[in-house]
Motif scaffolding. Structure first.
Motif, mmCIF file in Angstrom:
data_model
loop_
_atom_site.group_PDB
_atom_site.id
_atom_site.type_symbol
_atom_site.label_atom_id
_atom_site.label_comp_id
_atom_site.label_asym_id
_atom_site.label_seq_id
_atom_site.Cartn_x
_atom_site.Cartn_y
_atom_site.Cartn_z
ATOM 1 N N ARG A 37 -123.657 24.539 -17.031
ATOM 2 C CA ARG A 37 -123.590 24.808 -15.587
ATOM 3 C C ARG A 37 -122.155 24.722 -15.083
ATOM 4 N N ILE A 38 -121.420 23.712 -15.565
ATOM 5 C CA ILE A 38 -120.022 23.556 -15.158
ATOM 6 C C ILE A 38 -119.199 24.748 -15.629
ATOM 7 N N SER A 39 -119.429 25.167 -16.878
ATOM 8 C CA SER A 39 -118.700 26.304 -17.438
ATOM 9 C C SER A 39 -118.971 27.578 -16.652
ATOM 10 N N THR A 40 -120.231 27.776 -16.252
ATOM 11 C CA THR A 40 -120.600 28.957 -15.474
ATOM 12 C C THR A 40 -119.881 28.965 -14.134
ATOM 13 N N LYS A 41 -119.837 27.812 -13.483
ATOM 14 C CA LYS A 41 -119.160 27.706 -12.188
ATOM 15 C C LYS A 41 -117.663 27.982 -12.337
ATOM 16 N N LEU A 42 -117.064 27.436 -13.393
ATOM 17 C CA LEU A 42 -115.633 27.630 -13.614
ATOM 18 C C LEU A 42 -115.309 29.101 -13.875
ATOM 19 N N LYS A 43 -116.179 29.764 -14.633
ATOM 20 C CA LYS A 43 -115.961 31.182 -14.927
ATOM 21 C C LYS A 43 -116.054 32.013 -13.652
ATOM 22 N N ALA A 44 -117.017 31.680 -12.794
ATOM 23 C CA ALA A 44 -117.157 32.393 -11.526
ATOM 24 C C ALA A 44 -115.912 32.198 -10.660
ATOM 25 N N LYS A 45 -115.380 30.975 -10.650
ATOM 26 C CA LYS A 45 -114.152 30.698 -9.899
ATOM 27 C C LYS A 45 -112.978 31.477 -10.481
ATOM 28 N N GLN A 46 -112.974 31.613 -11.800
ATOM 29 C CA GLN A 46 -111.912 32.363 -12.465
ATOM 30 C C GLN A 46 -111.939 33.827 -12.044
ATOM 31 N N PHE A 47 -113.141 34.387 -11.948
ATOM 32 C CA PHE A 47 -113.267 35.772 -11.506
ATOM 33 C C PHE A 47 -112.757 35.942 -10.075
ATOM 34 N N GLU A 48 -112.979 34.940 -9.240
ATOM 35 C CA GLU A 48 -112.480 35.002 -7.864
ATOM 36 C C GLU A 48 -110.962 35.166 -7.862
ATOM 37 N N LYS A 49 -110.293 34.446 -8.751
ATOM 38 C CA LYS A 49 -108.835 34.546 -8.834
ATOM 39 C C LYS A 49 -108.415 35.896 -9.410
ATOM 40 N N PHE A 50 -109.149 36.366 -10.429
ATOM 41 C CA PHE A 50 -108.835 37.667 -11.015
ATOM 42 C C PHE A 50 -108.967 38.787 -9.986
ATOM 43 N N ASN A 51 -109.893 38.609 -9.053
ATOM 44 C CA ASN A 51 -110.122 39.646 -8.046
ATOM 45 C C ASN A 51 -108.887 39.909 -7.195
ATOM 46 N N GLY A 52 -108.003 38.924 -7.139
ATOM 47 C CA GLY A 52 -106.772 39.111 -6.385
ATOM 48 C C GLY A 52 -105.874 40.177 -6.990
ATOM 49 N N PHE A 53 -106.098 40.475 -8.277
ATOM 50 C CA PHE A 53 -105.303 41.491 -8.969
ATOM 51 C C PHE A 53 -106.113 42.758 -9.260
ATOM 52 N N ALA A 54 -107.401 42.722 -8.929
ATOM 53 C CA ALA A 54 -108.285 43.845 -9.260
ATOM 54 C C ALA A 54 -108.133 44.987 -8.262
ATOM 55 N N MET A 55 -108.326 46.200 -8.767
ATOM 56 C CA MET A 55 -108.297 47.379 -7.911
ATOM 57 C C MET A 55 -109.702 47.664 -7.393
ATOM 58 N N LYS A 56 -109.769 48.270 -6.254
ATOM 59 C CA LYS A 56 -111.055 48.632 -5.670
ATOM 60 C C LYS A 56 -111.519 49.974 -6.229
ATOM 61 N N ASN A 57 -112.779 50.281 -5.968
ATOM 62 C CA ASN A 57 -113.358 51.567 -6.354
ATOM 63 C C ASN A 57 -113.394 51.765 -7.872
ATOM 64 N N GLN A 58 -113.651 50.668 -8.594
ATOM 65 C CA GLN A 58 -113.723 50.726 -10.048
ATOM 66 C C GLN A 58 -115.176 50.538 -10.510
ATOM 67 N N ILE A 59 -115.367 50.246 -11.789
ATOM 68 C CA ILE A 59 -116.699 50.083 -12.378
ATOM 69 C C ILE A 59 -116.872 48.640 -12.836
ATOM 70 N N VAL A 60 -117.978 48.013 -12.438
ATOM 71 C CA VAL A 60 -118.236 46.615 -12.784
ATOM 72 C C VAL A 60 -119.483 46.502 -13.654
ATOM 73 N N PHE A 61 -119.373 45.716 -14.712
ATOM 74 C CA PHE A 61 -120.527 45.342 -15.524
ATOM 75 C C PHE A 61 -120.875 43.901 -15.174
ATOM 76 N N LEU A 62 -122.117 43.678 -14.770
ATOM 77 C CA LEU A 62 -122.538 42.385 -14.242
ATOM 78 C C LEU A 62 -123.692 41.827 -15.066
ATOM 79 N N GLY A 63 -123.567 40.561 -15.495
ATOM 80 C CA GLY A 63 -124.658 39.984 -16.269
ATOM 81 C C GLY A 63 -124.323 38.627 -16.852
#
Length: 237
Positions: A37-63
């Protein structure tokens, strides 16, 4: 009499040791689940930070791990893809992180493959189905122009390896087939592409083909090659 007393002492010691072992095993399971559970939360937080560098209008794989371990940047080289899979995630987890991990970067396409870990959490098909519908609804409400694709859940193989059941239980292919049919009907009624990968991954007995799996649950390189061949036309449309 002495022999009988000795046997009773041995029996008591055995019971005590067995009880202690069982308690320690339970604590170990709780500890591992907490780490997950802790690892999952940390990974989600990591994605939040990555989003600061992500471009819009792209393709996302979610799972979950079936997406996280899918090297989409390699298999779909040249395509504008982002991997938002988190190992051990569930439909509840995806709903919780949908805003910060996906909606924030405003993708043009979202490929959803989630649900297998819900079985491990003892959720039934109705529960999983409702959550997947809620994921789609939330995406559509926040991103009216987004194109959503639902990928079928993958089969499992309890006998791929000696230790396979440790990974695959309590998942059952019959339940997965029924859920996939529910998702297919929902997609048909709502003009959402449903991508049936399940049928391309099974062997003659209806289980996940051994050549396509690592241990009965997760997908091998050869399995991802099959999946990529099926998905690529949807990325190009």
């Amino acid at each position: 009499m002495i022999l009988s007393l000795f046997q009773n002492i041995i029996l008591i010691i055995f019971i005590v040791v067995l009880s202690i072992t069982f308690v320690l095993f339970i604590f170990l399971i709780i500890y591992v689940l907490r780490l997950i559970r802790i690892s999952t939360k940390l990974k989600a937080k990591q994605f939040e930070k990555f989003n600061g560098f992500a471009m819009k209008n792209q393709i996302v794989f979610l799972g979950d791990s079936l997406t996280e371990f899918y090297q989409i940047e390699e298999f779909f080289h040249g395509y504008p893809v982002y991997n938002r899979g988190i190992a051990s995630d569930t439909t509840d987890g995806v709903l919780e992180r949908l805003d910060s991990n996906v909606i924030e970067i405003q993708p043009k396409k979202v490929f959803i493959q989630i649900g297998t870990n819900d079985y491990r959490a003892r959720k039934n098909n109705d529960y999983i189905f409702k959550n997947i519908k809620n994921i789609v609804t939330k995406l559509k409400e926040n991103l009216p122009e987004v194109k959503v694709y639902i990928i079928s859940l993958y089969p499992v193989n309890h006998k791929a390896k000696i230790y396979s059941r440790f990974f695959t239980s309590p998942r059952k292919n019959q339940n997965i087939i029924e859920l996939n049919q529910m998702l297919k009907n929902y997609c048909s009624d709502n003009n959402i592409p449903f991508i049936n990968v399940y049928d391309e991954l099974i062997d003659k007995d209806g289980n996940l083909d051994k050549q396509y799996t690592v241990e009965g649950l997760h997908i091998s390189y050869e399995g991802y090659e099959v999946i990529t061949k099926i998905l690529k036309p949807y990325l190009e449309e």
